[in-house]
Design an enzyme around this catalytic site. Structure first.
Site, PDB file in Angstrom:
ATOM      1  N   GLU A  51       0.842  -1.176  -0.179  1.00 25.36           N
ATOM      2  CA  GLU A  51      -0.145   0.092  -0.006  1.00 25.36           C
ATOM      3  C   GLU A  51       0.865   1.342  -0.099  1.00 25.36           C
ATOM      4  O   GLU A  51       1.641   1.360   0.863  1.00 25.36           O
ATOM      5  CB  GLU A  51      -0.773   0.185   1.151  1.00 25.36           C
ATOM      6  CG  GLU A  51      -1.929   1.276   1.191  1.00 25.36           C
ATOM      7  CD  GLU A  51      -2.969   1.369   2.218  1.00 25.36           C
ATOM      8  OE1 GLU A  51      -2.830   0.407   2.912  1.00 25.36           O
ATOM      9  OE2 GLU A  51      -3.354   2.479   2.195  1.00 25.36           O
ATOM     10  N   ASP A 126      -2.997  12.011  -2.505  1.00 25.26           N
ATOM     11  CA  ASP A 126      -3.206  13.610  -2.517  1.00 25.26           C
ATOM     12  C   ASP A 126      -3.775  13.909  -3.961  1.00 25.26           C
ATOM     13  O   ASP A 126      -2.982  13.569  -4.895  1.00 25.26           O
ATOM     14  CB  ASP A 126      -1.873  14.349  -2.097  1.00 25.26           C
ATOM     15  CG  ASP A 126      -1.526  14.039  -0.684  1.00 25.26           C
ATOM     16  OD1 ASP A 126      -1.937  14.316   0.176  1.00 25.26           O
ATOM     17  OD2 ASP A 126      -0.474  13.325  -0.765  1.00 25.26           O
ATOM     18  N   LYS A 130      -5.200  22.057  -7.470  1.00 24.97           N
ATOM     19  CA  LYS A 130      -4.996  23.142  -8.320  1.00 24.97           C
ATOM     20  C   LYS A 130      -4.381  22.820  -9.648  1.00 24.97           C
ATOM     21  O   LYS A 130      -3.403  22.064  -9.683  1.00 24.97           O
ATOM     22  CB  LYS A 130      -4.109  24.017  -7.521  1.00 24.97           C
ATOM     23  CG  LYS A 130      -4.798  24.823  -6.593  1.00 24.97           C
ATOM     24  CD  LYS A 130      -3.943  26.039  -5.920  1.00 24.97           C
ATOM     25  CE  LYS A 130      -4.508  26.561  -4.660  1.00 24.97           C
ATOM     26  NZ  LYS A 130      -3.439  27.141  -3.702  1.00 24.97           N
ATOM     27  N   THR A 197     -13.101   3.850   5.625  1.00 24.04           N
ATOM     28  CA  THR A 197     -12.482   4.743   6.788  1.00 24.04           C
ATOM     29  C   THR A 197     -13.649   5.766   7.655  1.00 24.04           C
ATOM     30  O   THR A 197     -14.783   6.036   6.733  1.00 24.04           O
ATOM     31  CB  THR A 197     -11.456   5.402   6.318  1.00 24.04           C
ATOM     32  OG1 THR A 197     -11.822   6.621   5.333  1.00 24.04           O
ATOM     33  CG2 THR A 197     -10.205   4.818   5.738  1.00 24.04           C
ATOM     34  N   PHE A 199     -13.318   8.974   7.502  1.00 26.18           N
ATOM     35  CA  PHE A 199     -13.183  10.278   6.788  1.00 26.18           C
ATOM     36  C   PHE A 199     -14.372   9.853   5.549  1.00 26.18           C
ATOM     37  O   PHE A 199     -15.103  10.624   5.205  1.00 26.18           O
ATOM     38  CB  PHE A 199     -11.974  10.319   6.308  1.00 26.18           C
ATOM     39  CG  PHE A 199     -11.659  11.049   5.171  1.00 26.18           C
ATOM     40  CD1 PHE A 199     -11.569  12.500   5.329  1.00 26.18           C
ATOM     41  CD2 PHE A 199     -11.572  10.652   3.762  1.00 26.18           C
ATOM     42  CE1 PHE A 199     -11.345  13.622   4.248  1.00 26.18           C
ATOM     43  CE2 PHE A 199     -11.266  11.519   2.778  1.00 26.18           C
ATOM     44  CZ  PHE A 199     -11.407  12.980   2.804  1.00 26.18           C
ATOM     45  N   GLU A 200     -14.191   8.612   5.017  1.00 19.48           N
ATOM     46  CA  GLU A 200     -14.927   8.417   3.924  1.00 19.48           C
ATOM     47  C   GLU A 200     -16.213   8.388   4.218  1.00 19.48           C
ATOM     48  O   GLU A 200     -17.340   8.787   3.349  1.00 19.48           O
ATOM     49  CB  GLU A 200     -14.386   7.079   3.432  1.00 19.48           C
ATOM     50  CG  GLU A 200     -15.079   6.749   1.977  1.00 19.48           C
ATOM     51  CD  GLU A 200     -14.587   5.435   1.412  1.00 19.48           C
ATOM     52  OE1 GLU A 200     -13.394   4.966   1.840  1.00 19.48           O
ATOM     53  OE2 GLU A 200     -15.012   4.762   0.290  1.00 19.48           O
TER      54      GLU A 200
HETATM   55  C1  LIG Z   1      -4.308  11.984   1.216  1.00 19.67           C
HETATM   56  S1  LIG Z   1      -3.544  10.815   2.182  1.00 19.67           S
HETATM   57  C2  LIG Z   1      -4.387   9.227   2.146  1.00 19.67           C
HETATM   58  C3  LIG Z   1      -3.945   8.479   3.228  1.00 19.67           C
HETATM   59  C4  LIG Z   1      -4.652   7.029   3.308  1.00 19.67           C
HETATM   60  N1  LIG Z   1      -4.357   6.364   1.993  1.00 19.67           N
HETATM   61  C5  LIG Z   1      -6.065   7.228   3.609  1.00 19.67           C
HETATM   62  O1  LIG Z   1      -6.791   6.687   2.580  1.00 19.67           O
HETATM   63  O2  LIG Z   1      -6.651   8.036   4.607  1.00 19.67           O
HETATM   64  C6  LIG Z   1      -2.106  10.611   1.225  1.00 19.67           C
HETATM   65  C7  LIG Z   1      -1.022  10.191   1.844  1.00 19.67           C
HETATM   66  O3  LIG Z   1       0.043   9.655   0.956  1.00 19.67           O
HETATM   67  C8  LIG Z   1       1.297   9.794   1.289  1.00 19.67           C
HETATM   68  N2  LIG Z   1       2.068  10.112   0.243  1.00 19.67           N
HETATM   69  C9  LIG Z   1       2.197  11.094  -0.722  1.00 19.67           C
HETATM   70  N3  LIG Z   1       3.119  10.822  -1.642  1.00 19.67           N
HETATM   71  C10 LIG Z   1       3.582   9.831  -1.380  1.00 19.67           C
HETATM   72  C11 LIG Z   1       4.893   9.337  -1.699  1.00 19.67           C
HETATM   73  N4  LIG Z   1       5.520   9.599  -3.078  1.00 19.67           N
HETATM   74  N5  LIG Z   1       5.640   8.162  -1.281  1.00 19.67           N
HETATM   75  C12 LIG Z   1       4.694   7.508   0.016  1.00 19.67           C
HETATM   76  N6  LIG Z   1       3.847   8.096   0.533  1.00 19.67           N
HETATM   77  C13 LIG Z   1       3.407   9.183  -0.277  1.00 19.67           C
HETATM   78  C14 LIG Z   1       1.167  10.938   2.374  1.00 19.67           C
HETATM   79  O4  LIG Z   1       2.058  10.971   3.297  1.00 19.67           O
HETATM   80  C15 LIG Z   1      -0.275  10.846   3.000  1.00 19.67           C
HETATM   81  O5  LIG Z   1      -0.120   9.830   4.019  1.00 19.67           O
END
Ligand SMILES: C[S@@+](CC[C@H](N)C(=O)[O-])C[C@H]1O[C@@H](n2cnc3c(N)ncnc32)[C@H](O)[C@@H]1O
Length: 220
Positions: A51, A126, A130, A197, A199-200
């Site tokens: 994951e 993420d 934008k 989750t 959040f979802e």
């Molecule tokens: C919006 S959060 C979603 C977290 C989780 N998957 C959820 O559904 O709640 C995005 C996560 O991806 C991680 N992330 C973003 N770019 C990454 C990368 N290149 N390598 C590892 N983690 C990354 C961030 O640190 C963050 O924890």
């Protein structure tokens, strides 16, 4: 400088998360030193799932608890989330979870051998809403090529997002990829293995959409 999909944040870490990182890392954390041998890492032959960006780790824990016969490797850059995950892994005494604290792009490029994974999961990456930030989105043609190299032929790629514009972008990039085939005809309802989750759940109550995309790595 490469364009990163994240901004390094020190974030707010609780004292229990900090303690978990300090004390539990030796049990579950992976120190990166060259190519990883996943069988040696988990000490057995079993299906291996990754994951990327597990956040606080709730989905990773749920998958690992439901499938003790499979091994789960989480990759994230966010230290408080790693602390949260480690606390849960220890509480549940899970032996099938390992954690990498690094940029998943770098790990995929440099440390995972070809065709070593049965699945890759990327839940709610993420969205970088934008337009000028779209280049930071993880799902891009080059990144998919990298994922395709690491997933075994016939293995799974499961993405989910709650951002419609990103969902459409994911679908377009995946449909253009010769390495992946959609087996649900476009977007899919949430499959059982993706944990719902809080959040979802809240988003769904507010009428927000969620888009799951289920693809299989082509056989050749
Ligand atoms: C919006 S959060 C979603 C977290 C989780 N998957 C959820 O559904 O709640 C995005 C996560 O991806 C991680 N992330 C973003 N770019 C990454 C990368 N290149 N390598 C590892 N983690 C990354 C961030 O640190 C963050 O924890």
């Amino acid at each position: 400088m490469p364009i990163r999909s994240f901004v390094r944040r020190s974030g707010r870490i609780t004292s229990s998360q900090r303690k978990a990182v300090e004390t539990l890392w030796p049990n579950y954390g992976v120190e990166i030193d060259g190519e990883l041998n996943l069988e040696a890492l988990f000490g057995r032959k079993a299906e291996k799932h990754v994951e990327i960006g597990f956040g606080n780790g709730d989905s990773l824990i749920a998958m690992a608890e439901s499938n003790p016969q499979h091994d789960y490797l989480g990759i994230d850059v966010y230290t408080p989330g790693i602390g949260h995950l480690l606390i849960k892994v220890e509480a549940a005494q899970l032996t099938n979870v390992r954690v990498i604290h690094a940029d998943a792009v770098e790990i995929l490029k440099h440390n995972l051998p070809p065709s070593c994974l049965n699945s890759i999961y990327l839940f709610f990456p993420d969205p970088w809403p934008k337009k000028r930030h779209h280049k930071r989105r993880l799902i891009q043609p080059d990144f998919l090529k990298l994922l395709a190299q690491k997933i075994k032929p016939g293995g799974n790629l499961h993405l989910a997002t709650d951002w419609e514009n990103y969902a459409q972008h994911m679908l377009a990039v995946l449909e253009a990829s010769p390495e992946f085939i959609n087996y649900t005809n476009g977007f899919s309802p949430r499959p059982a293995e993706r944990h719902l989750t809080k959040f979802e759940q809240r988003g769904l109550r507010l009428g927000h959409g969620v888009w799951d995309l289920l693809y299989r790595r082509m056989l050749s």
